[in-house]
Design an enzyme around this catalytic site. Structure first.
Site, mmCIF file in Angstrom:
data_model
loop_
_atom_site.group_PDB
_atom_site.id
_atom_site.type_symbol
_atom_site.label_atom_id
_atom_site.label_comp_id
_atom_site.label_asym_id
_atom_site.label_seq_id
_atom_site.Cartn_x
_atom_site.Cartn_y
_atom_site.Cartn_z
ATOM 1 N N SER A 293 28.123 20.567 -41.191
ATOM 2 C CA SER A 293 28.054 21.981 -40.862
ATOM 3 C C SER A 293 28.468 22.825 -42.075
ATOM 4 O O SER A 293 27.843 22.740 -43.124
ATOM 5 C CB SER A 293 28.936 22.268 -39.644
ATOM 6 N N ASP B 169 19.681 21.943 -32.220
ATOM 7 C CA ASP B 169 20.852 22.627 -32.787
ATOM 8 C C ASP B 169 20.654 24.139 -32.707
ATOM 9 O O ASP B 169 19.641 24.672 -33.161
ATOM 10 C CB ASP B 169 21.020 22.197 -34.248
ATOM 11 N N HIS C 287 24.251 20.208 -32.371
ATOM 12 C CA HIS C 287 24.866 20.389 -33.688
ATOM 13 C C HIS C 287 25.841 19.256 -34.032
ATOM 14 O O HIS C 287 25.869 18.774 -35.160
ATOM 15 C CB HIS C 287 25.604 21.731 -33.722
#
Length: 341
Positions: A113, A233, A263
């Site tokens: 991320s 996501d 995600h």
């Protein structure tokens, strides 16, 4: 394979204590992997599964809690400048690479991320240093589904230097959007080291600027990389991972999209999905860690260290660039210096 776990505190160039941890195989590691965790997350608990899995596969795994994150000191999840995170990781990771027995080892970045953005910026900082990167749902662009409206961002930008630490940025609950498995989602919520409040004003704007910068400079990426993204996501944009794969100049690049996954590919999916993801990651690392290291690490000399602002990270305690037009700052052209870029 048995795994040894260690912890250590260091100081960064601004005098802030940072927490570091490592997972080591009993035998000499095949290569070194450096973890860059996501926004609001931490290494010792949240990334434990990743560290243990990679260490059991034969890798030396090192992690750092960014300033204000996890067990590091600083205002909780306050990012005054995104470059500070990158600089802290650069110093710590290179100090590890310079240790006896590590200088000939392969050096791989692992970013999840927001940590994917950190990894790409580490590569930009020293393009020839790293041997590869694993990018899990990287923050090359924040999804429109969780980004505040442009008008809101414009207003917030005008007051960021007045109330930089205020928790006023309106966003959707990222934990609900990121972690599919309800049991794992509850475990995340019960982890007191994970930040779960609204983003601080300057933090949110620094993350947005960073994602815009990376989105506009994907063609500069030359590192071998493996980018993984869940097609469902809604936190970071899978389309930009595709663009990274297509635009990067890397001669060795791999992409895998996971249908139906969210995600949190390595921590928020059902166990069988997580096993699949880690199997892919370890296979990619194994294939490349067997290659001879082209550039062994040369530790910086004393003159190199003293010439840098703040010097090197010092152990304390060992327990058991803007390119696009934007609405930021109310400008339609290049973002101005007062935006703290």
């Amino acid at each position: 394979m048995e795994v040894e776990y260690q912890e250590e505190y260091i100081r960064n160039s601004r005098g802030v204590q940072l927490f570091t941890c490592r997972w080591l195989p009993i035998s000499p590691p095949k290569a070194l992997v450096f973890l860059c965790h996501g926004y609001g997350m931490e290494c010792s608990g949240f990334m434990r599964g990743c560290g243990v899995r990679l260490a059991r596969a034969g890798y030396g795994v090192y992690g750092l809690d960014y300033e204000g994150h996890g067990r590091s000191m600083g205002a909780r999840c306050y990012i005054r400048r995104f470059d500070h995170l990158v600089d802290d990781c650069d110093r710590f990771f290179k100090s590890v690479c310079g240790q006896e027995g590590h200088r000939e080892k392969g050096r791989y970045l692992y970013g999840e991320s927001m940590g994917g953005a950190v990894a790409l910026l580490l590569h930009r900082k020293d393009p020839a240093f790293w041997n590869g990167a694993v990018l899990v749902a990287p923050m090359c662009k924040i999804s429109e589904k969780v980004k505040p409206h442009p008008v809101v961002i414009n207003l917030l930008t005008r007051i960021e230097e007045i109330i930089p630490k205020w928790k006023i940025v309106p966003t959707k609950d990222v934990i609900d959007s990121a972690f599919k498995d309800p049991v794992k989602r509850e475990e995340i919520r019960n982890n007191k080291l994970i930040y779960q409040d609204k983003p601080r004003l300057k933090t949110a704007l620094e993350m947005l600027r960073t994602s815009l910068d990376l989105e506009d400079s994907l063609y500069e990426v030359t590192i071998p990389f493996f980018v993984l993204h869940g097609e469902a996501d809604t936190v970071t944009d899978p389309g930009v991972s595709r663009a990274l794969y297509e635009q990067a100049e890397s001669s060795d690049k791999t992409m895998k999209m996971y249908p139906g996954m969210w995600h949190g590919l390595t921590s928020g999916e059902p166990d069988h999905n997580i096993e699949t993801v880690f199997s892919d990651i370890i296979a990619w690392l194994d294939k490349r860690s067997c290659d001879p290291l082209v550039h062994p690490f040369r530790p910086p000399s004393l003159s190199d260290l003293t010439g840098r602002r703040g010097g090197a990270a010092t152990p304390l305690h060992r327990p058991p660039r803007a390119k696009r037009g934007s609405y930021l700052c109310g400008w339609k052209g290049r973002m101005q210096p007062q935006c703290a870029m």
